[in-house]
Design a protein around this motif. Structure first.
Motif, short mmCIF file in Angstrom:
data_model
loop_
_atom_site.label_atom_id
_atom_site.label_comp_id
_atom_site.label_asym_id
_atom_site.label_seq_id
_atom_site.Cartn_x
_atom_site.Cartn_y
_atom_site.Cartn_z
N LEU A 68 -16.26 -32.17 -12.37
CA LEU A 68 -17.17 -31.79 -13.11
C LEU A 68 -17.05 -31.35 -14.57
O LEU A 68 -15.71 -30.90 -14.98
N PRO A 69 -17.95 -31.57 -15.57
CA PRO A 69 -17.88 -31.15 -16.93
C PRO A 69 -17.72 -29.66 -16.89
O PRO A 69 -18.18 -28.84 -16.11
N VAL B 88 -18.41 -30.60 -21.75
CA VAL B 88 -20.01 -30.48 -21.86
C VAL B 88 -20.16 -31.08 -23.29
O VAL B 88 -20.92 -32.00 -23.59
N VAL C 236 -20.87 -34.63 -19.65
CA VAL C 236 -22.07 -35.15 -18.70
C VAL C 236 -22.17 -36.80 -18.51
O VAL C 236 -22.36 -37.29 -17.28
N GLN C 237 -22.43 -37.53 -19.60
CA GLN C 237 -22.36 -38.72 -19.55
C GLN C 237 -21.00 -39.50 -19.01
O GLN C 237 -21.39 -40.56 -18.15
N TYR D 66 -19.18 -38.02 -16.85
CA TYR D 66 -19.08 -37.67 -15.60
C TYR D 66 -19.97 -38.62 -14.84
O TYR D 66 -19.70 -39.41 -13.67
N ARG D 67 -21.05 -39.22 -15.21
CA ARG D 67 -21.96 -39.62 -14.35
C ARG D 67 -21.60 -41.23 -14.50
O ARG D 67 -21.57 -41.89 -13.50
N ALA E 204 -24.80 -27.93 -16.58
CA ALA E 204 -24.25 -28.86 -16.01
C ALA E 204 -23.84 -28.78 -14.66
O ALA E 204 -23.82 -29.95 -13.95
N TYR E 205 -23.29 -27.84 -14.10
CA TYR E 205 -22.93 -27.51 -12.70
C TYR E 205 -24.36 -28.08 -11.84
O TYR E 205 -24.20 -28.86 -10.84
N GLU F 235 -27.22 -29.45 -12.53
CA GLU F 235 -27.79 -30.96 -12.68
C GLU F 235 -26.72 -32.03 -12.16
O GLU F 235 -27.15 -32.95 -11.54
N GLU F 236 -25.43 -31.80 -12.48
CA GLU F 236 -24.47 -33.05 -12.11
C GLU F 236 -23.94 -32.70 -10.52
O GLU F 236 -23.86 -33.87 -10.07
N HIS G 187 -26.97 -34.47 -9.09
CA HIS G 187 -26.91 -35.99 -9.35
C HIS G 187 -25.86 -36.74 -8.45
O HIS G 187 -26.00 -37.71 -7.75
#
Length: 461
Positions: free
Chosen positions: A184-185, A200, A205-206, A208-209, A256-257, A259-260, A263
């Motif tokens: 995770l970020p 972050v 985030v980008q 990570y995805r 970030a936590y 949402e990711e 995701h």
């Protein structure tokens, strides 16, 4: 398949609390109960590198952390009627990987990571005590998780799963592989030893995805005919329950936590993938207040992900030392009513039921919780002297509510964090009493510590 098959065949076969409120549980740290004074460390990280030898470190919801280490399906985590086509040289036309009750550990061999076997072999090569060598050889037959603690480590995942499929086709029986998704970020926001590669504020985030979750998804989708257990982001969501506003646990980190993780569990939702979200341990979220906060966060994130059917449940005690059950320890329990992981699983199951997640199951990391009375404080998580390997991986072991399995998520022998002050990523907890200060960086192989974990194993090897 010759020599490789000999290694493949060395796999392990599987055939509510109440009490005062707590604040500040922390990863791996005890939360202080109301009126109990200053809470002991809220956690920290330590690493668990990918047992495959890639990566450095891997945290754990038990207070560890340092990294190491597809088209999403729509079905539940229980595949029905799926079969594998035999790989070249395989003996079977197909293997039925379906489960009777959704538990991926039942009726399957657990894949033994060749990278971990090699690490243990490096210790065997340094050992002259023949009795100890024989015990180490037994460890080489025990399944441990494959940690994906950085983007680079994902490049080894396909080959790892290919070897598991090779074993499945050679033995004509289901093989379950266990991976840990951990990048995770702003990873492990309350730790020093286990911070990750993504930030972050730097486009984490980008990345990570696109660079982490997307290729994992593609690889898992390319292996649809084998059971895969994915443990999702140790030391992440529990920090939101207890550590917001401290160290790197900022509002940006919280966003970030949430949402990711949502995701990740949405993207990895496939019929053959069984996801267990990290849920800390009794010394972190064991207090009723912390249980309630944690359960609500888990519920929010799962709902945000669209309630993916592949989320089988939660993983506890990842890389921590908490015993399954006991009546007392050498440290102050700080009014925590959950004395062990059995208590904690039962309590968390009740808390989850209160937010509509009463159908979820659990696994407990038993890799290093064989011995008690090794910590002066419940919050000590870094390379604790006197630790011993615990119960071997086992399906449906009983002892707590909807407990799917004991499993060795943290590969014993992987360092929790460097023990020498002044070194990069040094965390104070790795220099406290009870910590073995000879330790290398998180995730690196720690031979001397591995030897002690073997000697102290309970049950004995």
């Amino acid at each position: 398949m010759g020599k490789w098959l000999a290694v493949l065949l060395a796999t392990a076969s599987f055939a509510a609390c109440s009490g005062d409120n707590g604040d500040n549980g922390g990863e791996g740290g005890a939360a202080a109960g109301t009126g109990a004074g200053t809470p002991t460390s809220s956690g920290v990280g330590a690493g668990t590198p990918t047992s495959s030898g890639v990566g450095a470190g891997t945290p754990t919801s038990s207070g560890v952390g340092a990294g190491t280490p597809t088209s999403s399906g729509v079905g539940a985590g229980t595949p029905t009627g799926a079969t594998t086509t035999a790989a070249t040289g395989g003996n079977c036309a197909g293997v039925d990987i379906s489960t009777a009750d959704g538990n991926p550990f039942v009726g399957a061999q657990l894949f033994v990571d060749p990278g971990y076997v090699a690490k243990v072999q490096s210790s065997i090569d340094k050992t002259t005590d023949t009795a100890l060598v024989e015990k180490m050889k037994k460890v080489q037959q025990i399944s441990t998780a494959f940690w994906l603690d950085r983007i680079e480590a994902v490049g080894q995942l396909s080959a790892h799963l290919d070897k598991a499929l090779e074993l499945q086709n050679a033995t004509c029986s289901p093989v379950t592989s266990v991976i840990v998704v951990y990048d995770l970020p702003n990873r492990d926001c309350f730790a020093e030893a286990s911070n990750g590669e993504l930030r972050v504020e730097e486009g984490g985030v980008q990345r990570y995805r696109e660079e982490f979750i997307a290729p994992i998804k593609a690889i898992l989708a390319a292996h649809p005919n084998q059971r895969i257990v994915a443990i999702i982001e140790p030391d992440s969501l529990p920090n939101l329950a207890t550590n917001l506003g401290k160290k790197d646990c900022t509002p940006e980190t919280e966003k970030a936590y949430r949402e990711e993780v949502a995701h990740a569990i949405s993207e990895l939702n496939m019929p053959h993938v069984y996801q267990y979200i990290d849920a800390a341990h009794s010394g972190w979220l064991g207090w009723p207040d912390n249980q309630t906060k944690g359960a609500q966060i888990f519920s929010d994130v799962i709902k945000a992900a669209g309630n993916p059917a592949g989320v089988r449940g939660f993983a506890t005690n990842v890389a921590n030392y908490t015993q399954l059950s006991y009546s007392t320890e050498s440290y102050d329990q700080q009014s925590n009513p959950c004395y062990g992981e059995f208590d904690y699983v039962d309590a968390m199951a009740s808390a989850l039921a209160g937010v509509g997640l009463g159908d979820k199951h659990f696994i407990i990391d038993t890799s290093r919780n064989g011995r008690g009375n090794i910590r002066a404080d419940w919050g000590y998580w870094c390379n604790n002297i006197g630790a011993g390997m615990g119960e071997r991986p086992k399906a449906n072991p009983g002892g707590a509510t909807r407990l799917d399995a004991f499993y060795w998520v943290k590969p014993p022998g992987d360092s929790d964090g460097v023990g020498q002050e002044g070194q990069p990523r040094y965390d104070l907890f790795c220099g406290y009493e009870n910590a073995d200060t000879r330790a290398p960086q998180a995730g690196q192989w720690f031979h001397e510590y591995f030897v002690e974990c073997v000697k102290n194993a309970n049950p004995p090897l």
